[in-house]
Every structure is written in C-alpha cells, then in structure tokens.
Design an enzyme around this catalytic site. Structure first.
Site, PDB file in Angstrom:
ATOM      1  N   ASP A  55       0.848  -1.201   0.000  1.00 38.66           N
ATOM      2  CA  ASP A  55       0.000   0.000   0.000  1.00 38.66           C
ATOM      3  C   ASP A  55       0.882   1.249   0.000  1.00 38.66           C
ATOM      4  OD1 ASP A  55       0.887  -0.054   2.609  1.00 38.66           O
ATOM      5  OD2 ASP A  55      -1.089   0.138   3.535  1.00 38.66           O
ATOM      6  N   SER A  56       2.207   1.045   0.046  1.00 33.69           N
ATOM      7  CA  SER A  56       3.155   2.148  -0.191  1.00 33.69           C
ATOM      8  C   SER A  56       2.931   2.755  -1.571  1.00 33.69           C
ATOM      9  CB  SER A  56       4.595   1.651  -0.051  1.00 33.69           C
ATOM     10  OG  SER A  56       4.776   0.456  -0.786  1.00 33.69           O
ATOM     11  N   ASP A  94      -1.143  -6.252  -0.467  1.00 34.72           N
ATOM     12  CA  ASP A  94      -1.364  -5.549   0.802  1.00 34.72           C
ATOM     13  C   ASP A  94      -2.831  -5.152   0.918  1.00 34.72           C
ATOM     14  OD1 ASP A  94      -0.105  -4.687   3.079  1.00 34.72           O
ATOM     15  OD2 ASP A  94       0.966  -3.020   2.127  1.00 34.72           O
ATOM     16  N   LYS A 124      -1.448  -9.338   2.901  1.00 30.74           N
ATOM     17  CA  LYS A 124      -0.760  -8.856   4.109  1.00 30.74           C
ATOM     18  C   LYS A 124      -1.678  -7.895   4.858  1.00 30.74           C
ATOM     19  CE  LYS A 124       2.778  -5.724   4.087  1.00 30.74           C
ATOM     20  NZ  LYS A 124       2.184  -4.617   4.869  1.00 30.74           N
ATOM     21  N   GLU A 126      -1.832  -5.357   8.412  1.00 37.75           N
ATOM     22  CA  GLU A 126      -1.100  -4.717   9.509  1.00 37.75           C
ATOM     23  C   GLU A 126      -1.852  -4.917  10.818  1.00 37.75           C
ATOM     24  OE1 GLU A 126      -0.204  -0.564   8.823  1.00 37.75           O
ATOM     25  OE2 GLU A 126       0.734  -0.997   6.879  1.00 37.75           O
ATOM     26  N   GLU A 193       8.750  -3.952  11.022  1.00 42.38           N
ATOM     27  CA  GLU A 193       9.231  -2.696  10.439  1.00 42.38           C
ATOM     28  C   GLU A 193       9.761  -1.750  11.511  1.00 42.38           C
ATOM     29  OE1 GLU A 193       6.641  -0.903   7.548  1.00 42.38           O
ATOM     30  OE2 GLU A 193       7.836   0.943   7.469  1.00 42.38           O
TER      31      GLU A 193
END
Ligand code: KIV
Length: 275
Positions: A55-56, A94, A124, A126, A193
């Site tokens: 999602d970057s 993501d 993925k 978070e 991270e």
C-alpha cells in the site's frame, strides 16, 4: 553480492511453505515491492523470492503523504498488473486501510477479492492481537496471510511520527506477544518494520514462521525494501535503513532536461531517428 552459481536462486516457484523451508535451512529471503507489470517482471527475473504489492503505492506511485488514502480498487489494479509479470516469486497483496478492520466478514470478502480478481497468492494485514480473529478466518478459508508489526504505516495518525518503534519495554513486549499470537492465528510470515535489531533478532529466533525485516537489522530471516526507495526514485524520505542501489531520480531528471535541451536546440530528432 551478485548472482553466482552458489547463491543463484532455486528456479522452482516460491510458495508459502517454501519460505518456511528457507527459514529452517537458514537461507535468507529477499523481498521487494512492485506496483506494475514491468517492474514485477524485472524483480522476478532477478531472483526475488517475494514481491509485495504494497500500500506504499499511495506514497511512491500516487504521491500521497501517507498510505492511508489508497483504496481497495487501487490495490486490485496494481496487484493485477504485478501478478501478470511474475512466474517464480510469491506475490502478496497488501490489504489497504479500512479494508479489513471493520469485521472478519468484510475482511474475508476483501481478501477474497484480492486473490480472485488480481491473482495474488497471499495477502498482508497490519496489526497484532486485534486482528487475530480476522487472520484466522482468512487463513481457514484458504488464503495465506502475512502479518506486519512494529511501525505499521496505516497507524501513522496514532503514532504521529515515522520514528523507530518499540524502544520502550512495554511496546517491545506488545510486539513479542503480537508476533506469537499472529503465528498461532496462522500467518505464514511476519514483516517487522523499524524496530531495534536486537528485538527483531529475538523474535525471529522465537518464531517458526519467517520474519522479514525492514529497518529491523540483519538478524531477521529475510529483508524487504520499497523498490522505489532502494532505486532512489522516491526521494521524499531517506531513512537510514534504506540502502540506495541506484539514483534513478537524478538519472531521470538529467535525461528529461537533456531531452528538453535537445528539442529546443533542434538536435532531436536526427536524420537517423527520422523516416
Ligand atoms: O506497503 C509496503 O510497501 C510495505 C512494506 C514497507 C513492507 O508494507
């Protein structure tokens, strides 16, 4: 180190279970992000093990200030481009902010869309304890899930800063606990991270599933970077954990200026470049 016969990647398709095998025989996992087909096929040809459609994309493709704004539809678009460019690497999509936080049913529906509509092989998410029920639900349905702890950028408005996390024992303990809970919930790997190297090394040693670090030191089971950061293409931030393997923004700026100069001076196109 460049590719030599001894360290040349195994040509077999990378699966979630192969990543666990790699951890058990001490082979480091190399992972990078991609958002389009051309970049994904270059990464795959270079022998990357895991490609994350991060999602970057919100920051390095869309130019937003945080990852919060990217939508499910944007991620499906990027993920479908990436999936088309890859033969060997494991492709992970993501899950964007608010696509999985509301409840496990909605999360499962969105994870299912990610896999069915874009062709990624895993998703993925978070977060720690609070998402474990959701992780379990998605995994039980047959979709592999990768966790992400530490500096989780979707929580930037809660953190208020991109500084290193878990420097205090209370947060370090929370991450230790969350990593164990995610493993119990069925994740096949966890991204850690921007946390202290010593903590990341300890968690990697404690878990059976691979830990992929980003700004988490050399004691993890693998490393991931955002491709646009390591290429020096996205230059808004340069945290010290990003090793720049190229300076693409400088190269591109120079090429664009050169082109403008050539056109203005009528030096492009030449006779050879004309019909
Ligand atoms: O979105 C992303 O690129 C990521 C990596 C930083 C792991 O989550």
């Amino acid at each position: 180190m460049s590719s030599t016969p001894e360290n040349r990647p195994d040509p077999r398709k990378v699966t979630t279970s192969r990543l666990v095998e790699m951890k058990s025989r001490g082979e480091q996992i190399a992972a990078l992000t991609a958002y389009d087909q051309i970049m994904a096929s270059l990464l795959d040809a270079a022998g990357i093990d895991l490609i994350l459609v991060g999602d970057s994309a919100a920051m390095v493709v869309q130019g937003l200030d945080t990852t919060v704004g990217v939508t499910m539809d944007h991620m499906l678009y990027h993920a479908s481009l990436v999936s088309r460019g890859v033969n060997r690497a494991l492709v992970v999509g993501d899950m964007p902010f608010m696509s999985f936080q509301v409840n496990p049913d909605e999360a499962l529906r969105n994870a299912g869309r990610m896999v069915k509509e874009s062709g990624v092989e895993a998703v993925k998410l978070e977060g720690g304890k609070v998402i474990c029920r959701t992780v379990k639900r998605i995994v039980e349905t047959g979709i592999p899930v990768m966790g992400h702890l530490g500096l989780t950028p979707q929580s930037i408005h809660k953190f208020g800063t991109y500084q290193v996390r878990a420097t205090e024992e209370e947060e370090a303990n929370e991450i230790r606990r969350d990593a164990q809970l995610l493993q119990e919930a069925g994740v096949f790997a966890i991204v850690l991270e921007k946390i202290p190297a010593e903590l990341a090394t300890e968690i990697s040693g404690d878990l059976e599933v691979p830990v992929i670090g980003i700004g988490a030191g050399g004691g993890c089971d693998g490393q991931i970077l955002v491709s646009h950061d390591m290429l020096g293409y996205y230059t808004e931030f340069h945290p010290r954990f990003v090793r720049r393997y190229a300076e693409l923004a400088d190269t591109m700026r120079g090429a664009f200026e050169h082109f403008v100069g050539d056109v203005k001076a009528r030096e492009f196109p030449s006779v050879d470049e004309s019909y």
